[in-house]
Design a protein around this motif. Structure first.
Motif, short mmCIF file in Angstrom:
data_model
loop_
_atom_site.label_atom_id
_atom_site.label_comp_id
_atom_site.label_asym_id
_atom_site.label_seq_id
_atom_site.Cartn_x
_atom_site.Cartn_y
_atom_site.Cartn_z
N LEU A 353 -33.17 55.13 -47.97
CA LEU A 353 -32.24 55.05 -46.85
C LEU A 353 -31.55 56.39 -46.62
CD1 LEU A 353 -30.65 51.54 -47.49
CD2 LEU A 353 -32.15 52.17 -45.60
N ALA A 354 -31.16 57.06 -47.71
CA ALA A 354 -30.43 58.33 -47.58
C ALA A 354 -31.30 59.43 -47.01
CB ALA A 354 -29.89 58.76 -48.95
N ILE A 355 -32.57 59.45 -47.36
CA ILE A 355 -33.44 60.55 -46.93
C ILE A 355 -33.73 60.48 -45.43
CG2 ILE A 355 -35.75 59.57 -47.19
CD1 ILE A 355 -36.48 62.08 -48.80
N GLY A 356 -33.54 59.30 -44.84
CA GLY A 356 -33.77 59.16 -43.41
C GLY A 356 -32.52 58.99 -42.58
N TYR A 357 -31.34 59.19 -43.17
CA TYR A 357 -30.08 58.99 -42.44
C TYR A 357 -29.87 60.08 -41.41
CZ TYR A 357 -26.92 55.19 -43.65
OH TYR A 357 -26.29 53.98 -43.71
N TYR A 358 -29.39 59.71 -40.23
CA TYR A 358 -29.05 60.75 -39.25
C TYR A 358 -27.78 60.44 -38.47
CZ TYR A 358 -30.74 58.04 -35.21
OH TYR A 358 -30.91 57.11 -34.23
N ILE A 359 -27.35 59.17 -38.39
CA ILE A 359 -26.14 58.85 -37.62
C ILE A 359 -24.91 59.42 -38.33
CG2 ILE A 359 -24.66 56.98 -36.82
CD1 ILE A 359 -27.13 55.30 -36.40
N THR A 360 -24.77 59.13 -39.62
CA THR A 360 -23.61 59.62 -40.36
C THR A 360 -23.55 61.14 -40.43
OG1 THR A 360 -23.54 57.57 -41.65
CG2 THR A 360 -22.39 59.47 -42.56
N PRO A 361 -24.64 61.84 -40.81
CA PRO A 361 -24.57 63.32 -40.79
C PRO A 361 -24.27 63.88 -39.40
CG PRO A 361 -26.45 62.60 -42.06
CD PRO A 361 -25.91 61.37 -41.39
N ALA A 362 -24.77 63.22 -38.36
CA ALA A 362 -24.53 63.72 -37.01
C ALA A 362 -23.06 63.63 -36.63
CB ALA A 362 -25.37 62.93 -36.01
N LEU A 363 -22.36 62.60 -37.13
CA LEU A 363 -20.95 62.40 -36.75
C LEU A 363 -19.99 63.16 -37.65
CD1 LEU A 363 -20.96 58.58 -35.91
CD2 LEU A 363 -20.92 60.49 -34.32
N VAL A 364 -20.25 63.21 -38.94
CA VAL A 364 -19.28 63.81 -39.86
C VAL A 364 -19.77 65.08 -40.52
CG1 VAL A 364 -18.34 61.52 -40.37
CG2 VAL A 364 -20.06 62.49 -41.88
N GLY A 365 -21.06 65.44 -40.31
CA GLY A 365 -21.63 66.58 -41.02
C GLY A 365 -21.39 67.92 -40.38
N GLY A 366 -21.19 67.96 -39.05
CA GLY A 366 -21.08 69.25 -38.40
C GLY A 366 -22.37 70.04 -38.55
N GLN A 367 -22.29 71.35 -38.43
CA GLN A 367 -23.48 72.19 -38.55
C GLN A 367 -23.96 72.29 -39.99
OE1 GLN A 367 -23.00 76.08 -36.90
NE2 GLN A 367 -25.08 76.75 -37.39
#
Length: 419
Positions: A353-367
């Protein structure tokens, strides 16, 4: 099925059929019934899982756009030796195909495909297509007058190279390599070398989140497994609460908590741990991504661990204590080995699940907190470079399968249990 024996000594069924044949026929019928019962599930897996993956892998190597737009030009280019500038016949053939009104749609797609290979090619194609319709022979001079790049051998080598309907160029780009017009495979310019770094970051973040989930979930699961049923059920509700809350809500809640003027920083300033002008940056970076992903994926580790721990008899620990082991030794040597199947199951779930996550990094990860899945989403929706997105996804899939194989060799997939 009654069995009878005739004079020949062969066991037969009631209808006279040899018993061995009757049993084989009954077995085939049972297998056929079982297969028919599973057909809807197999069809669902084929349509929703295998077919999309197959199409993704095909898309990563498929590049028919240039071949569809310039079939005659590519045929003539096969005779070109690659030295100097092509002859007038090649320019005339390309001019004819660019002037064909029925070919307009293919020209746009071909320009986009060529632009993936060399930046600026799409604008070159659009400009040339508009002007070449009014040109007259000799077309070689007309092309070069429109843009001097038509007088360079590399431009024609790029078109000839893109003429193949299948290519591994997307996979080369996905590992920060490129293929020059001459055919040589070289490293991308340093400013474009981003994908290998993102793959490495994604792997390390996934491993880190998995380890953090194990460290947090193990004591929680042990507590749930050893408490009385009523108390354990009440606490389990709090573990399951994230499943009842929208992923978007949980992620945005961490933005409120972690931002510079958020709750956590306000508390740290109020206590006096940090100064008001030295607030900790915990959002729009890797720290925010790591914290939010760990929180969201933690239940996927707790549930497999709890289901395995609940089945471990309490008598094992008491027996170890009665034989002279202290509590720590008894826990490490008796209890923990029995929880390995739960740890394995939870680790597989969390890591994939972690290796395919993109919603959370997109919202809180920044660049700094972006993962490879965010780049795949970018190429699918914005740059529309589906071949590169498919190649990145294919490499990610291959990496997951390789790690799964490694896990099976070291731990054994048969030892993984969900309860």
């Amino acid at each position: 099925m009654a069995a009878v024996t005739e004079n020949d000594g062969v066991m037969r069924a009631a209808d006279g059929t040899p018993l061995k044949q009757a049993l084989a026929r009954a077995t085939r019928m049972n297998k056929m019934r079982a297969f028919l019962l599973t057909t809807p599930l197999l069809a669902f897996i084929l349509v929703s899982f295998i077919l999309p993956i197959g199409l993704m892998l095909f898309r990563s190597i498929s590049a028919p756009e240039v071949a569809e737009a310039f079939p005659k030009t590519l045929e003539v280019l096969k005779q070109w030796d690659g030295e100097g500038v092509p002859g007038e016949d090649i320019y005339a053939t390309l001019a004819a195909e660019m002037s064909d009104r029925d070919n307009r749609f293919n020209l746009g797609k071909a320009g986009t495909r060529l632009n993936y290979m060399e930046s600026g090619f799409r604008s070159l194609m659009n400009k040339t297509t508009r002007r070449i319709k009014r040109a007259e022979a000799p077309f070689k001079d007309a092309f070069i007058k429109i843009d001097k790049r038509w007088g360079e051998a590399d431009t024609w080598k790029t078109i000839r190279q893109a003429g193949s309907p299948y290519t591994i160029r997307a996979y080369l780009n996905a590992i920060d390599l490129t293929q020059e017009p001459s055919g040589d495979i070289v490293a991308q310019p340093e400013v474009k070398q981003i994908y290998v770094t993102l793959f490495e970051r994604t792997i390390w973040v996934s491993i880190g989140v998995t380890v953090a989930c194990i460290a947090l979930a193990y004591p929680i699961s042990y507590l749930l497994a050893t408490l009385p049923a009523g108390t354990a059920n009440l606490l389990m509700i709090f573990v399951l609460l994230p499943f009842w809350t929208s992923l978007l809500v949980r992620t945005t809640s961490w933005i409120v908590l972690l931002q510079t003027n958020g709750v956590i920083n306000d508390i740290l300033v109020w206590i006096g741990i940090v100064g008001d002008d030295n607030r900790i940056q915990m959002i729009y970076n890797m720290t925010g991504t790591f914290i939010a992903m760990t929180h969201i994926l933690l239940p996927f580790m707790v549930l497999p661990l709890y289901s395995v721990m609940k089945t471990i008899p309490k008598d094992h620990m008491r027996a170890a204590r009665s034989l002279g082991a202290n509590p720590a030794i008894a826990f490490m040597r008796i209890y923990m080995p029995q929880t390995v199947p739960g740890v394995g199951a939870g680790s597989i779930l969390v890591f994939i699940l972690a290796i395919g996550y993109y919603i959370t990094p997109a919202l809180v990860g920044g660049q700094d907190g972006q993962l490879i899945s965010n780049i795949i989403e970018y190429h699918m929706k914005k740059s529309l470079n589906w071949s590169l997105a498919a190649a990145l996804g294919g490499i990610l899939l291959a990496g997951v399968l390789a790690l799964y194989w490694l896990y099976n060799r070291i731990v054994g997939i048969s030892n993984m249990k969900l309860g």
